[in-house]
Design an enzyme around this catalytic site. Structure first.
Site, short mmCIF file in Angstrom:
data_model
loop_
_atom_site.label_atom_id
_atom_site.label_comp_id
_atom_site.label_asym_id
_atom_site.label_seq_id
_atom_site.Cartn_x
_atom_site.Cartn_y
_atom_site.Cartn_z
N GLU A 71 0.88 -1.18 0.00
CA GLU A 71 0.00 0.00 0.00
C GLU A 71 0.91 1.22 0.00
O GLU A 71 1.55 1.52 1.02
CB GLU A 71 -0.88 0.00 1.25
CG GLU A 71 -1.83 -1.17 1.36
CD GLU A 71 -3.01 -1.09 0.40
OE1 GLU A 71 -3.20 -0.01 -0.21
OE2 GLU A 71 -3.72 -2.09 0.26
N CYS A 108 -2.27 8.97 2.88
CA CYS A 108 -2.01 8.49 1.52
C CYS A 108 -3.11 8.97 0.58
O CYS A 108 -2.86 9.21 -0.60
CB CYS A 108 -1.90 6.98 1.51
SG CYS A 108 -3.29 6.15 2.30
P1 NDP Z 1 8.51 4.69 4.48
O1 NDP Z 1 8.41 3.96 3.21
O2 NDP Z 1 9.65 5.56 4.73
O3 NDP Z 1 8.47 3.68 5.73
C1 NDP Z 1 7.43 2.74 5.92
C2 NDP Z 1 7.92 1.65 6.86
O4 NDP Z 1 8.95 0.92 6.23
C3 NDP Z 1 8.52 2.18 8.17
O5 NDP Z 1 8.22 1.29 9.21
C4 NDP Z 1 9.99 2.17 7.86
O6 NDP Z 1 10.79 2.13 9.01
C5 NDP Z 1 10.11 0.89 7.07
N1 NDP Z 1 11.29 0.79 6.23
C6 NDP Z 1 12.15 1.77 5.84
N2 NDP Z 1 13.10 1.26 5.02
C7 NDP Z 1 12.84 -0.06 4.90
C8 NDP Z 1 13.45 -1.12 4.19
N3 NDP Z 1 14.53 -0.93 3.41
N4 NDP Z 1 12.92 -2.37 4.28
C9 NDP Z 1 11.81 -2.58 5.03
N5 NDP Z 1 11.18 -1.62 5.73
C10 NDP Z 1 11.68 -0.37 5.66
O7 NDP Z 1 7.13 5.47 4.61
P2 NDP Z 1 6.73 6.56 5.67
O8 NDP Z 1 6.82 5.96 7.04
O9 NDP Z 1 7.48 7.79 5.36
O10 NDP Z 1 5.18 6.74 5.34
C11 NDP Z 1 4.71 7.63 4.41
C12 NDP Z 1 4.36 6.91 3.12
O11 NDP Z 1 3.39 5.91 3.36
C13 NDP Z 1 3.73 7.85 2.11
O12 NDP Z 1 4.24 7.60 0.83
C14 NDP Z 1 2.26 7.46 2.16
O13 NDP Z 1 1.54 7.80 1.02
C15 NDP Z 1 2.36 6.00 2.39
N6 NDP Z 1 1.10 5.49 2.92
C16 NDP Z 1 0.33 4.69 2.13
C17 NDP Z 1 -0.91 4.24 2.57
C18 NDP Z 1 -1.76 3.35 1.73
O14 NDP Z 1 -2.66 2.72 2.27
N7 NDP Z 1 -1.57 3.27 0.43
C19 NDP Z 1 -1.42 4.64 3.88
C20 NDP Z 1 -0.53 5.50 4.61
C21 NDP Z 1 0.69 5.89 4.14
P3 NDP Z 1 11.30 3.51 9.70
O15 NDP Z 1 10.15 4.47 9.74
O16 NDP Z 1 11.70 3.07 11.03
O17 NDP Z 1 12.40 4.01 8.81
#
Ligand code: NDP
Length: 526
Positions: A257, A291
């Protein structure tokens, strides 16, 4: 294993602790309140060994959990619902501290979760119960066909910081209801409310040991992928690609997502008061860190001036800040320390290239990571604020000649998560049906997310897979087909040994059944 502490903190906002946690991988990460920059807790970072051990532990209990059946699992998830409802204020306090949210936006998450537990609990039999299927061919008439839906044993959920409860738990609930064990990796920025919940699951509710979380940064997420049987990821498309790449090494299925750049089309026959208020809420809700946020608005020429005036007035009147339990603000802080920089860069670039901010347009003064609620006009499709996800309290408004131009511009994006169309219902729906998105709201915004009866997910680079509806629980299951031969002789005609007589019989039968004209049914050429 959950390992955090949530200090009771009054102020706070989240900000970076100044270290690049992804590369330095510290043992302990401070959680900061973005509204003040003060620490509100900390987490111990899991190692690859502790992550593997946590997954192995919940895996041990999964078979028994699955054997409880839909009703038995709903019993425990119902207790989680009750705990959430009984502890709303306490959980909301933590969510505000770690996320910088205003009060009104914490309760939304918790109400959604209670509803989701009831939704999947009451519909699980219908969605993933055994199916009996009629054979399509008379040649299979003696077979009884059934499909059983068995869960992936351990589902890993990787969740972002914008809705720390709704997204982490929201994706865990259908997986648990399906009979999987679940391990969540929350964002390092907002882990505390989830830690409280997992503690309650184990200690207060005393539920089976099939639900846990692991703490840390992207490296923790990568290690989780290596250990589980299915990955549900919510986050940016940039990270989504990394998740998919890592999962491909173990052939682990993923559901992603990802981000959006949601458009809203306002037709000239729209109720402009409703459209403007919807745009303000849809663009500024959760400080635009949604999102499904409305980020681009296209308005038919005759309605443009009036719509822009109404929207600017509504957005300009929003109250921003920390409101504790008072429900006295609409717009909170930016939760991720990096995100405010992204928003600032996009807006600055647009303003430098000729866009105008009718209200807002910059970082707010004072402590905390706040960006002013912003309405931008005179934007150009080439600007970053029109092409990349902004994920902040910013909407752009573009005047269009007609609905065809609106549609063309709205669809001109690599994203395809959601969209809205405001106008006379039939006309708005017909335009909505041509939008390249996973969900379109007619005369509304974001409401598809709580209409959990229907699928929610992204087209194009906004994702792979869907949550909600039947699909949202079935994806956590593998179908197991059961084919039972009710009666049969010593051997089937197609088994060994092959003889001319038997093969001839098989061929004649197949022709009789598969041909669609009399001549061929009788074994003649057409
Ligand atoms: P990120 O992609 O930065 O992070 C998401 C999660 O992935 C966090 O727990 C993060 O950890 C973890 N993560 C980071 N790097 C890795 C990796 N290499 N491998 C595995 N996991 C990893 O997203 P954000 O937290 O910045 O969230 C915002 C984004 O989420 C926006 O693009 C938004 O649109 C999207 N989103 C989509 C939704 C949907 O339903 N389509 C709903 C809500 C948000 P850590 O934070 O600890 O770095």
């Amino acid at each position: 294993m959950e390992s955090g502490t949530a200090e009771t903190s009054t102020a706070k906002t989240k900000a970076s602790n100044g270290t690049d946690t992804a590369t330095q991988a510290p043992d302990r990460i401070e959680v900061l309140n973005p509204a003040s920059g003060e620490a509100c807790g900390s987490i111990d970072v899991d190692t690859p060994e502790t992550i593997a051990a946590t997954v192995a532990r919940v895996r041990t209990g999964q078979a028994e959990w699955e054997a409880l059946g839909n009703k038995g699992r709903y019993h425990w998830l119902g207790k989680l619902r009750d705990w959430i409802l009984d502890n709303t204020d306490q959980i909301a306090d933590t969510m505000q501290a770690e996320g910088g949210k205003v009060r009104g936006e914490t309760s939304t998450e918790l109400i959604y979760l209670a509803d989701l537990i009831n939704f999947y609990g009451s519909k699980a039999d219908k969605f993933i119960g055994d199916e009996t299927v009629r054979p399509h061919s008379p040649l299979l008439a003696s077979r009884k066909l059934k499909v059983q839906y068995r869960p992936y044993p351990v589902v890993g959920v990787i969740s972002p910081w914008n809705f720390p409860m709704a997204l982490a738990l929201g994706d865990a609930i259908p997986a648990l209801q399906a009979g999987a064990a679940v391990v969540i990796k929350p964002s390092e920025f907002t882990p505390l409310s989830l830690i409280e919940t997992i503690r309650a699951w184990k200690e207060e509710i005393g539920a089976p040991d099939v639900f846990d979380c692991v703490m840390g940064t992207g490296e923790t997420g990568q290690a989780l992928i290596d250990n589980v049987d299915f990955i549900q990821f919510t986050g940016s498309d940039r990270t989504g690609r990394k998740v998919m790449a890592r999962a491909s090494e173990t052939l682990t299925p993923v559901s992603l997502e990802l981000g959006g750049k949601d458009p809203m089309i306002v037709l000239s026959d729209a109720n402009l008061d409703r459209a403007a208020n919807a745009a303000a809420w849809g663009g500024m809700f959760n400080s635009g860190q949604v999102c499904l946020s409305i980020e681009r608005i296209y308005v038919e020429e005759p309605a443009y001036d009036e719509f822009v005036a109404k929207l600017t007035k509504e957005v300009g009147g929003l109250r921003q800040g920390q409101d504790g339990r008072a429900y006295s603000c609409e717009v909170g802080a930016m939760t991720s320390p990096n995100q405010i920089g992204v928003v600032e860069e996009q807006v600055d670039e647009a303003l430098a290239a000729g866009a105008r901010a009718l209200t807002g347009g910059k970082r707010a003064d004072g402590p905390g990571d706040y960006f002013e609620p912003t309405v931008l006009v005179d934007v150009d499709p080439s600007m970053k604020v029109m092409r990349d996800e902004t994920f902040g309290p910013v909407v752009t408004v573009t005047k269009v000649r007609d609905s065809e131009e609106a549609l063309r511009l709205a669809n001109d994006t690599r994203y395809g998560l959601g969209a809205s169309v405001f106008g006379e219902r039939t006309r708005a729906e017909s335009i909505g049906r041509r939008m390249e998105v996973g969900a379109v709201n007619v005369n509304d915004v974001i409401v598809n997310y709580v209409a959990m009866d229907v699928p929610m997910g992204g087209w194009k680079e906004s994702g792979i897979g869907f949550r909600h509806g039947e699909y949202g629980i079935k994806k956590y299951c593998r179908p197991e087909s059961i084919v039972i031969t009710r009666m049969g002789g010593k051997r089937e005609p197609n088994w060994f040994p092959y003889t001319k007589v038997r093969q001839g019989l098989v061929g004649r039968l197949a022709k009789a059944v598969n041909a669609r004209d009399i001549r061929r049914r009788l074994g003649k050429r057409g």
